[in-house]
Design a protein around this motif. Structure first.
Motif, PDB file in Angstrom:
ATOM      1  N   PRO A   6       0.845  -1.189   0.000  1.00  0.00           N
ATOM      2  CA  PRO A   6       0.000   0.000   0.000  1.00  0.00           C
ATOM      3  C   PRO A   6       0.882   1.241   0.000  1.00  0.00           C
ATOM      4  CG  PRO A   6       0.011  -1.047   2.166  1.00  0.00           C
ATOM      5  CD  PRO A   6       0.701  -1.986   1.226  1.00  0.00           C
ATOM      6  N   THR A   7       0.464   2.268  -0.737  1.00  0.00           N
ATOM      7  CA  THR A   7       1.295   3.444  -0.961  1.00  0.00           C
ATOM      8  C   THR A   7       0.754   4.683  -0.269  1.00  0.00           C
ATOM      9  OG1 THR A   7       1.977   2.575  -3.116  1.00  0.00           O
ATOM     10  CG2 THR A   7       2.312   4.922  -2.727  1.00  0.00           C
ATOM     11  N   ILE A   8       1.656   5.444   0.335  1.00  0.00           N
ATOM     12  CA  ILE A   8       1.335   6.733   0.928  1.00  0.00           C
ATOM     13  C   ILE A   8       2.009   7.818   0.098  1.00  0.00           C
ATOM     14  CG2 ILE A   8       1.745   8.241   2.924  1.00  0.00           C
ATOM     15  CD1 ILE A   8       1.437   5.799   4.696  1.00  0.00           C
ATOM     16  N   VAL A  21      10.272  10.349   7.602  1.00  0.00           N
ATOM     17  CA  VAL A  21       8.973   9.693   7.453  1.00  0.00           C
ATOM     18  C   VAL A  21       9.082   8.474   6.547  1.00  0.00           C
ATOM     19  CG1 VAL A  21       6.625   9.961   6.577  1.00  0.00           C
ATOM     20  CG2 VAL A  21       7.660  11.782   7.941  1.00  0.00           C
ATOM     21  N   THR A  22       9.822   8.600   5.455  1.00  0.00           N
ATOM     22  CA  THR A  22       9.980   7.474   4.533  1.00  0.00           C
ATOM     23  C   THR A  22      10.621   6.288   5.239  1.00  0.00           C
ATOM     24  OG1 THR A  22      10.191   8.945   2.621  1.00  0.00           O
ATOM     25  CG2 THR A  22      11.037   6.709   2.379  1.00  0.00           C
ATOM     26  N   VAL A  32       6.340   4.573   0.105  1.00  0.00           N
ATOM     27  CA  VAL A  32       6.177   6.019   0.207  1.00  0.00           C
ATOM     28  C   VAL A  32       6.644   6.689  -1.077  1.00  0.00           C
ATOM     29  CG1 VAL A  32       6.784   8.112   1.486  1.00  0.00           C
ATOM     30  CG2 VAL A  32       6.528   5.928   2.709  1.00  0.00           C
ATOM     31  N   ASP A  33       5.763   7.485  -1.673  1.00  0.00           N
ATOM     32  CA  ASP A  33       6.121   8.335  -2.803  1.00  0.00           C
ATOM     33  C   ASP A  33       6.083   9.778  -2.312  1.00  0.00           C
ATOM     34  OD1 ASP A  33       6.377   6.211  -4.556  1.00  0.00           O
ATOM     35  OD2 ASP A  33       4.315   6.353  -5.276  1.00  0.00           O
ATOM     36  N   ALA A  34       7.136  10.537  -2.566  1.00  0.00           N
ATOM     37  CA  ALA A  34       7.215  11.917  -2.084  1.00  0.00           C
ATOM     38  C   ALA A  34       7.283  12.897  -3.245  1.00  0.00           C
ATOM     39  CB  ALA A  34       8.427  12.096  -1.176  1.00  0.00           C
ATOM     40  N   VAL A  53      -2.736  10.315   2.015  1.00  0.00           N
ATOM     41  CA  VAL A  53      -1.872  11.455   1.706  1.00  0.00           C
ATOM     42  C   VAL A  53      -1.424  12.130   3.002  1.00  0.00           C
ATOM     43  CG1 VAL A  53      -1.716  13.722   0.603  1.00  0.00           C
ATOM     44  CG2 VAL A  53      -2.991  11.880  -0.518  1.00  0.00           C
ATOM     45  N   LEU A  54      -0.108  12.373   3.114  1.00  0.00           N
ATOM     46  CA  LEU A  54       0.447  13.206   4.180  1.00  0.00           C
ATOM     47  C   LEU A  54       0.743  14.561   3.556  1.00  0.00           C
ATOM     48  CD1 LEU A  54       2.969  10.763   5.912  1.00  0.00           C
ATOM     49  CD2 LEU A  54       0.705  11.434   6.737  1.00  0.00           C
TER      50      LEU A  54
END
Length: 229
Positions: A6-8, A21-22, A32-34, A53-54
């Motif tokens: 699962p991706t954030i 965070v990553t 995690v995609d930033a 989403v953060l």
């Protein structure tokens, strides 16, 4: 059977925060995609739907609050879980963030452990199909962590696409979904698939479930649901 993490999506322009965070979230099993500004974030959302989403408030091109309002104004993202993660800690800032549609609000500095706990709580509340909790209905048990499915305590073989469909339906028992809704919720609204594709996967899912195939019910003229009734 392998399944994607699962991706954030993290919208943050401070490299140190992104790195922290990553590192913390990858250790907890998230991908995690930033991105570093609101334009990149919006472009990302047109191509891929993250589980959460953060969102920082102060970004180079415009405020995170404006992006939040844009996201909530789009029907495709009305239920997308969003946590504001920002240095703006005044009470009126928190109220503004929540009133604009954020599901939660955390201020910097923050505890990575608390952030992960809040993410999991929000995911359980808003998108139970992405929860890590064991799910059962009738003789069926679905383990989202190991991606194993059992019927009457016997593990069955199931394809990747059918597992995704079953996981979603099991998370929402006794609720009817149209083919279009299933395409959106299971495969994503950017997937180029026809509605009849859902029928094919339902047939394969029923075959895999064997004696429990009656759990997947057709509601004529509407769609499908999972029910033990």
């Amino acid at each position: 059977m392998a399944i994607e993490q699962p991706t954030i999506l993290m919208v943050e322009d401070e490299p140190a925060i992104v790195e922290l965070v990553t590192f913390a979230l990858k250790g907890a099993g998230w991908a995690v995609d930033a991105v570093h500004d609101t334009a990149s974030a919006w472009g990302y959302l047109q191509q891929k739907r993250p589980q959460l989403v953060l969102l920082d408030w102060m970004l180079p091109d415009q405020s995170g609050i404006r992006l939040l309002s844009r996201i909530r104004g789009d029907r495709n993202f009305s239920t997308l879980p969003i946590i504001m993660l920002t240095a703006k800690g005044m009470e009126e800032d928190k109220v503004t963030g929540l009133e604009q549609g954020a599901d939660d609000y955390m201020t910097k500095p923050f505890s990575p452990r608390e952030l992960n706990a809040r993410i999991k709580a929000l995911i359980r509340r808003k998108t139970p199909e992405h929860s890590e909790l064991l799910m059962s209905i009738g003789p069926l048990t679905v383990d989202p962590v190991s991606c194993r499915v059992s019927v009457n305590d016997r593990q069955i073989e199931i394809g990747h696409a059918e597992f995704k469909l079953l996981r979603f339906l099991t998370a929402h028992p006794d609720r009817v979904f149209t083919r279009g809704q299933l395409l959106d919720k299971v495969w994503g609204d950017h997937a180029v698939l026809e509605e009849r594709t859902v029928d094919v996967h339902v047939l394969r899912l029923r075959k895999a479930l064997g004696q429990a195939d009656s759990l997947v019910q057709t509601v004529r003229g509407v769609g499908y649901m999972l029910s033990a009734k």
